[in-house]
Design an enzyme around this catalytic site. Structure first.
Site, PDB file in Angstrom:
ATOM      1  N   ARG A  56      31.132  38.120  30.713  1.00  0.00           N
ATOM      2  CA  ARG A  56      32.565  38.467  30.683  1.00  0.00           C
ATOM      3  C   ARG A  56      32.874  39.327  29.446  1.00  0.00           C
ATOM      4  O   ARG A  56      33.625  40.277  29.498  1.00  0.00           O
ATOM      5  CB  ARG A  56      33.452  37.203  30.647  1.00  0.00           C
ATOM      6  CG  ARG A  56      33.198  36.169  31.746  1.00  0.00           C
ATOM      7  CD  ARG A  56      33.969  36.471  33.019  1.00  0.00           C
ATOM      8  NE  ARG A  56      33.505  37.648  33.729  1.00  0.00           N
ATOM      9  CZ  ARG A  56      32.349  37.717  34.428  1.00  0.00           C
ATOM     10  NH1 ARG A  56      31.535  36.704  34.530  1.00  0.00           N
ATOM     11  NH2 ARG A  56      32.017  38.835  35.031  1.00  0.00           N
ATOM     12  N   GLN A  86      47.593  34.584  31.422  1.00  0.00           N
ATOM     13  CA  GLN A  86      46.505  33.682  31.803  1.00  0.00           C
ATOM     14  C   GLN A  86      45.168  34.321  31.478  1.00  0.00           C
ATOM     15  O   GLN A  86      44.129  33.682  31.599  1.00  0.00           O
ATOM     16  CB  GLN A  86      46.568  33.396  33.312  1.00  0.00           C
ATOM     17  CG  GLN A  86      47.847  32.709  33.739  1.00  0.00           C
ATOM     18  CD  GLN A  86      47.994  32.732  35.258  1.00  0.00           C
ATOM     19  OE1 GLN A  86      47.508  31.861  35.955  1.00  0.00           O
ATOM     20  NE2 GLN A  86      48.669  33.746  35.767  1.00  0.00           N
ATOM     21  N   ASN A  87      45.197  35.584  31.070  1.00  0.00           N
ATOM     22  CA  ASN A  87      43.948  36.315  30.871  1.00  0.00           C
ATOM     23  C   ASN A  87      43.318  35.969  29.537  1.00  0.00           C
ATOM     24  O   ASN A  87      44.005  35.768  28.541  1.00  0.00           O
ATOM     25  CB  ASN A  87      44.206  37.824  30.943  1.00  0.00           C
ATOM     26  CG  ASN A  87      44.727  38.230  32.305  1.00  0.00           C
ATOM     27  OD1 ASN A  87      44.653  37.440  33.243  1.00  0.00           O
ATOM     28  ND2 ASN A  87      45.268  39.431  32.410  1.00  0.00           N
ATOM     29  N   VAL A  88      41.990  35.968  29.550  1.00  0.00           N
ATOM     30  CA  VAL A  88      41.261  35.671  28.320  1.00  0.00           C
ATOM     31  C   VAL A  88      40.777  36.967  27.659  1.00  0.00           C
ATOM     32  O   VAL A  88      40.161  36.931  26.591  1.00  0.00           O
ATOM     33  CB  VAL A  88      40.093  34.692  28.580  1.00  0.00           C
ATOM     34  CG1 VAL A  88      40.646  33.348  29.046  1.00  0.00           C
ATOM     35  CG2 VAL A  88      39.103  35.236  29.609  1.00  0.00           C
ATOM     36  N   ASP A  89      41.076  38.108  28.286  1.00  0.00           N
ATOM     37  CA  ASP A  89      40.720  39.385  27.646  1.00  0.00           C
ATOM     38  C   ASP A  89      41.741  39.714  26.556  1.00  0.00           C
ATOM     39  O   ASP A  89      42.749  39.030  26.402  1.00  0.00           O
ATOM     40  CB  ASP A  89      40.623  40.512  28.705  1.00  0.00           C
ATOM     41  CG  ASP A  89      41.965  40.838  29.376  1.00  0.00           C
ATOM     42  OD1 ASP A  89      42.978  41.028  28.658  1.00  0.00           O
ATOM     43  OD2 ASP A  89      42.008  40.913  30.625  1.00  0.00           O
ATOM     44  N   HIS A 104      45.131  30.391  28.660  1.00  0.00           N
ATOM     45  CA  HIS A 104      43.801  29.917  29.049  1.00  0.00           C
ATOM     46  C   HIS A 104      42.719  30.274  28.038  1.00  0.00           C
ATOM     47  O   HIS A 104      41.543  30.325  28.389  1.00  0.00           O
ATOM     48  CB  HIS A 104      43.441  30.449  30.446  1.00  0.00           C
ATOM     49  CG  HIS A 104      44.332  29.903  31.529  1.00  0.00           C
ATOM     50  ND1 HIS A 104      44.451  30.472  32.770  1.00  0.00           N
ATOM     51  CD2 HIS A 104      45.158  28.822  31.531  1.00  0.00           C
ATOM     52  CE1 HIS A 104      45.311  29.766  33.504  1.00  0.00           C
ATOM     53  NE2 HIS A 104      45.764  28.774  32.764  1.00  0.00           N
ATOM     54  N   THR A 176      49.036  37.990  39.414  1.00  0.00           N
ATOM     55  CA  THR A 176      48.487  36.631  39.484  1.00  0.00           C
ATOM     56  C   THR A 176      48.728  36.070  40.874  1.00  0.00           C
ATOM     57  O   THR A 176      49.776  36.312  41.473  1.00  0.00           O
ATOM     58  CB  THR A 176      49.095  35.686  38.421  1.00  0.00           C
ATOM     59  OG1 THR A 176      48.660  34.344  38.699  1.00  0.00           O
ATOM     60  CG2 THR A 176      50.610  35.721  38.361  1.00  0.00           C
ATOM     61  N   SER A 177      47.742  35.307  41.365  1.00  0.00           N
ATOM     62  CA  SER A 177      47.882  34.720  42.697  1.00  0.00           C
ATOM     63  C   SER A 177      48.717  33.438  42.642  1.00  0.00           C
ATOM     64  O   SER A 177      48.936  32.809  43.678  1.00  0.00           O
ATOM     65  CB  SER A 177      46.502  34.419  43.280  1.00  0.00           C
ATOM     66  OG  SER A 177      45.829  33.474  42.462  1.00  0.00           O
TER      67      SER A 177
HETATM   68  N1  APR Z   1      47.303  45.250  40.110  1.00  0.00           N
HETATM   69  C1  APR Z   1      48.037  44.111  40.206  1.00  0.00           C
HETATM   70  N2  APR Z   1      47.608  43.005  40.798  1.00  0.00           N
HETATM   71  C2  APR Z   1      46.386  43.011  41.349  1.00  0.00           C
HETATM   72  C3  APR Z   1      45.556  44.141  41.308  1.00  0.00           C
HETATM   73  C4  APR Z   1      46.055  45.308  40.651  1.00  0.00           C
HETATM   74  N3  APR Z   1      45.358  46.442  40.561  1.00  0.00           N
HETATM   75  N4  APR Z   1      44.399  43.839  41.936  1.00  0.00           N
HETATM   76  C5  APR Z   1      44.495  42.565  42.345  1.00  0.00           C
HETATM   77  N5  APR Z   1      45.701  42.059  42.011  1.00  0.00           N
HETATM   78  C6  APR Z   1      46.266  40.739  42.246  1.00  0.00           C
HETATM   79  C7  APR Z   1      45.745  40.016  43.468  1.00  0.00           C
HETATM   80  O1  APR Z   1      46.486  40.416  44.632  1.00  0.00           O
HETATM   81  C8  APR Z   1      45.998  38.553  43.097  1.00  0.00           C
HETATM   82  O2  APR Z   1      47.283  38.118  43.512  1.00  0.00           O
HETATM   83  O3  APR Z   1      45.940  39.914  41.148  1.00  0.00           O
HETATM   84  C9  APR Z   1      45.933  38.572  41.574  1.00  0.00           C
HETATM   85  C10 APR Z   1      44.688  37.933  41.001  1.00  0.00           C
HETATM   86  O4  APR Z   1      44.679  36.567  41.304  1.00  0.00           O
HETATM   87  P1  APR Z   1      43.509  35.620  40.766  1.00  0.00           P
HETATM   88  O5  APR Z   1      42.186  36.287  40.947  1.00  0.00           O
HETATM   89  O6  APR Z   1      43.712  34.292  41.366  1.00  0.00           O
HETATM   90  O7  APR Z   1      43.773  35.604  39.159  1.00  0.00           O
HETATM   91  P2  APR Z   1      44.831  34.726  38.353  1.00  0.00           P
HETATM   92  O8  APR Z   1      46.045  34.442  39.148  1.00  0.00           O
HETATM   93  O9  APR Z   1      44.983  35.400  37.026  1.00  0.00           O
HETATM   94  O10 APR Z   1      44.022  33.388  38.148  1.00  0.00           O
HETATM   95  C11 APR Z   1      44.584  32.342  37.420  1.00  0.00           C
HETATM   96  O11 APR Z   1      42.549  31.132  37.574  1.00  0.00           O
HETATM   97  O12 APR Z   1      40.257  30.731  37.450  1.00  0.00           O
HETATM   98  C12 APR Z   1      41.410  30.817  36.795  1.00  0.00           C
HETATM   99  O13 APR Z   1      41.584  30.612  34.543  1.00  0.00           O
HETATM  100  C13 APR Z   1      41.470  31.603  35.523  1.00  0.00           C
HETATM  101  O14 APR Z   1      43.402  32.503  34.428  1.00  0.00           O
HETATM  102  C14 APR Z   1      42.734  32.395  35.666  1.00  0.00           C
HETATM  103  C15 APR Z   1      43.505  31.598  36.677  1.00  0.00           C
END
Ligand code: APR
Length: 230
Positions: A56, A86-89, A104, A176-177
């Site tokens: 990562r 929520q991002n670790v970057d 996180h 974020t999802s």
């Molecule tokens: N621009 C905006 N959103 C985007 C893009 C983009 N270019 N590409 C993808 N997405 C959206 C997706 O549609 C999705 O809704 O980003 C979201 C990513 O969701 P996840 O992968 O579930 O990430 P996140 O919500 O940050 O996860 C939460 O889960 O595993 C853990 O700790 C980790 O912080 C993380 C947490």
């Protein structure tokens, strides 16, 4: 000045080349959460977990903040901005945001496996160092672990984040999802008169009981639209 609070997730960093978690091809298709993002996984196989976070960090080293991170930072000229991520970057930091809450943890930091949230144990890796080893030690002599909040662990920054959201005139959720709690529940702390926007090309889990203005676009294009609409 009006208060603007962002809640960001992996999607805001996708255009910088950082892999998201739950999209197709995402990290949780390639790894089992319980292997690389839980305390049990860490004690079972520290080398696997260490390798995962080394990878990562390597990906992050090659990444640059994208237009969305930069627009978030630029809004500080007009608003009292807080970024809850929520991002670790560290792409929000590198884009110039100055008020950031990492829910996180942070990839560029390591900590004690005995007392992970003791501030005196948290160390930032020196610039250029992105590899750690399972036998590295924290300041208290215990094995050094990534400063990451794993599944099943407390989220110490959630209360500070909820206080920020409760003060917001405007809240913007980006990329974020909204699958992971308690972060996903933060929208519920917004005042009833706050304006809430959500930017995501595939919006999921959008609470229908809140009046959320959805911008179904990628982060950079969506942020451009948001800046025009504000
Ligand atoms: N621009 C905006 N959103 C985007 C893009 C983009 N270019 N590409 C993808 N997405 C959206 C997706 O549609 C999705 O809704 O980003 C979201 C990513 O969701 P996840 O992968 O579930 O990430 P996140 O919500 O940050 O996860 C939460 O889960 O595993 C853990 O700790 C980790 O912080 C993380 C947490």
């Amino acid at each position: 000045m009006q208060k603007l609070v962002f809640l960001t997730g992996a999607g805001i960093s996708a255009e910088s080349g950082i892999t998201t978690f739950r999209d197709s091809g995402g990290l949780w298709e390639q790894y089992r959460v319980e292997d690389v993002a839980s305390i049990d996984g860490y004690y079972r196989d520290p080398q696997l977990v260490t390798n995962f976070y080394n990878e990562r960090r390597r990906q992050l080293q090659d990444a640059q903040p994208n237009e969305a991170h930069k627009l978030v930072a630029q809004l500080e000229a007009k608003y009292d901005v807080c970024v809850v991520t929520q991002n670790v970057d560290d792409l929000h930091e590198r884009a110039g945001s100055t008020n950031i809450i990492h829910l996180h943890g942070e990839l560029r930091k390591i900590t004690s496996s005995r007392n992970p949230n003791d501030p005196s144990q948290i160390e930032t890796l020196p610039p250029g160092k992105s590899i750690t080893y399972p036998d590295d030690r924290a300041r208290d002599g215990s094995p050094a672990r990534p400063f990451i909040v794993w599944f099943g662990e407390p989220v110490p920054m959630i209360e500070a984040a909820a206080r920020q959201v409760a003060e917001a005139d405007i809240m913007v959720v980006v990329g974020t999802s909204l699958n992971v709690y308690p972060a996903a529940g933060l929208v519920n702390y917004a005042r009833t008169d706050a304006h809430i926007y959500l930017i995501d090309p595939s919006p999921t889990n959008v609470p229908q009981y809140l009046n959320i203005h959805v911008i179904a676009k990628k982060a950079s294009e969506g942020m451009r639209q948001l800046c025009n609409e504000l």
